[in-house]
Design an enzyme around this catalytic site. Sequence first.
Site, mmCIF file in Angstrom:
data_model
loop_
_atom_site.group_PDB
_atom_site.id
_atom_site.type_symbol
_atom_site.label_atom_id
_atom_site.label_comp_id
_atom_site.label_asym_id
_atom_site.label_seq_id
_atom_site.Cartn_x
_atom_site.Cartn_y
_atom_site.Cartn_z
ATOM 1 N N TYR A 30 23.550 62.642 54.595
ATOM 2 C CA TYR A 30 24.285 63.321 53.526
ATOM 3 C C TYR A 30 23.718 62.939 52.153
ATOM 4 C CZ TYR A 30 28.077 64.441 50.293
ATOM 5 O OH TYR A 30 28.807 64.911 49.228
ATOM 6 N N GLU A 31 23.371 61.675 51.984
ATOM 7 C CA GLU A 31 22.870 61.187 50.704
ATOM 8 C C GLU A 31 21.354 61.367 50.544
ATOM 9 O OE1 GLU A 31 24.328 57.142 50.431
ATOM 10 O OE2 GLU A 31 26.257 57.839 49.670
ATOM 11 N N GLU A 94 31.614 49.372 50.448
ATOM 12 C CA GLU A 94 30.174 49.630 50.500
ATOM 13 C C GLU A 94 29.904 51.071 50.904
ATOM 14 O OE1 GLU A 94 26.091 49.328 50.363
ATOM 15 O OE2 GLU A 94 27.544 47.938 49.556
ATOM 16 N N GLY A 104 38.521 67.409 54.384
ATOM 17 C CA GLY A 104 39.604 68.276 53.942
ATOM 18 C C GLY A 104 40.899 68.038 54.695
ATOM 19 N N GLY A 106 42.340 64.997 54.784
ATOM 20 C CA GLY A 106 42.972 63.822 54.184
ATOM 21 C C GLY A 106 42.508 62.496 54.754
ATOM 22 N N GLY A 108 39.534 60.878 54.315
ATOM 23 C CA GLY A 108 38.918 60.034 53.291
ATOM 24 C C GLY A 108 39.985 59.337 52.462
ATOM 25 N N ASN A 135 26.794 63.117 43.070
ATOM 26 C CA ASN A 135 27.827 63.446 44.057
ATOM 27 C C ASN A 135 29.140 63.852 43.370
ATOM 28 O OD1 ASN A 135 29.464 63.679 46.277
ATOM 29 N ND2 ASN A 135 28.773 61.776 47.236
ATOM 30 N N TYR A 142 37.564 60.902 43.834
ATOM 31 C CA TYR A 142 37.969 59.553 43.448
ATOM 32 C C TYR A 142 38.812 59.575 42.175
ATOM 33 C CZ TYR A 142 34.318 58.125 46.770
ATOM 34 O OH TYR A 142 33.542 57.944 47.883
#
Length: 169
Positions: A30-31, A94, A104, A106, A108, A135, A142
């Site tokens: 993903y990153e 980390e 989507g 919830g 996370g 990102n 956040y």
Amino acid sequence: MTNYPSTEIIPATIDDVPVILDFIKGLAEYEKLSHQVVATEDLLRTHLFGASPKAEVILAYYQKSAADPRVPVGFALFIHNFSTFLGRPGLYLEDLFVLSEYRGLGLGKKLLTQLAVIAKERECGRYEWVVLDWNTPSREFYAKLGAKSHPEWIIQRVEGKSLDDLAAM
């Protein structure tokens, strides 16, 4: 009686190492950093569950219905640091990752919330993490949870040959 769909956040065990490594690889993809992953199951077993663990992991599980299996769909890996100014430990996240098909829902937020609970239980003075500057979805997520950016703090890192050279000075 369990309501479905069902989610659960629980501490990882040594038996979860293959799943943890898969999540690490998923996050790296993903990153756009897959080329940097050198972690192995053996390294994770040693450093997460060995005689002197260096980090902890919680896993997010999802179960669509009673007829479906409960499956791991996300993880958070964290450590403790220490704030000299506060005189208390801190919790440092980390890595956080949820499989794309389960975003989507919830999960996370549940992982982040569980870490906040752990931080409070362990009398941490703060709970922090970093996010890549590109990102935007994560940064917005956040911020909705109350996280504040601290751009005046710039991460410094020594790794690889630079770490070897510094240790040899």
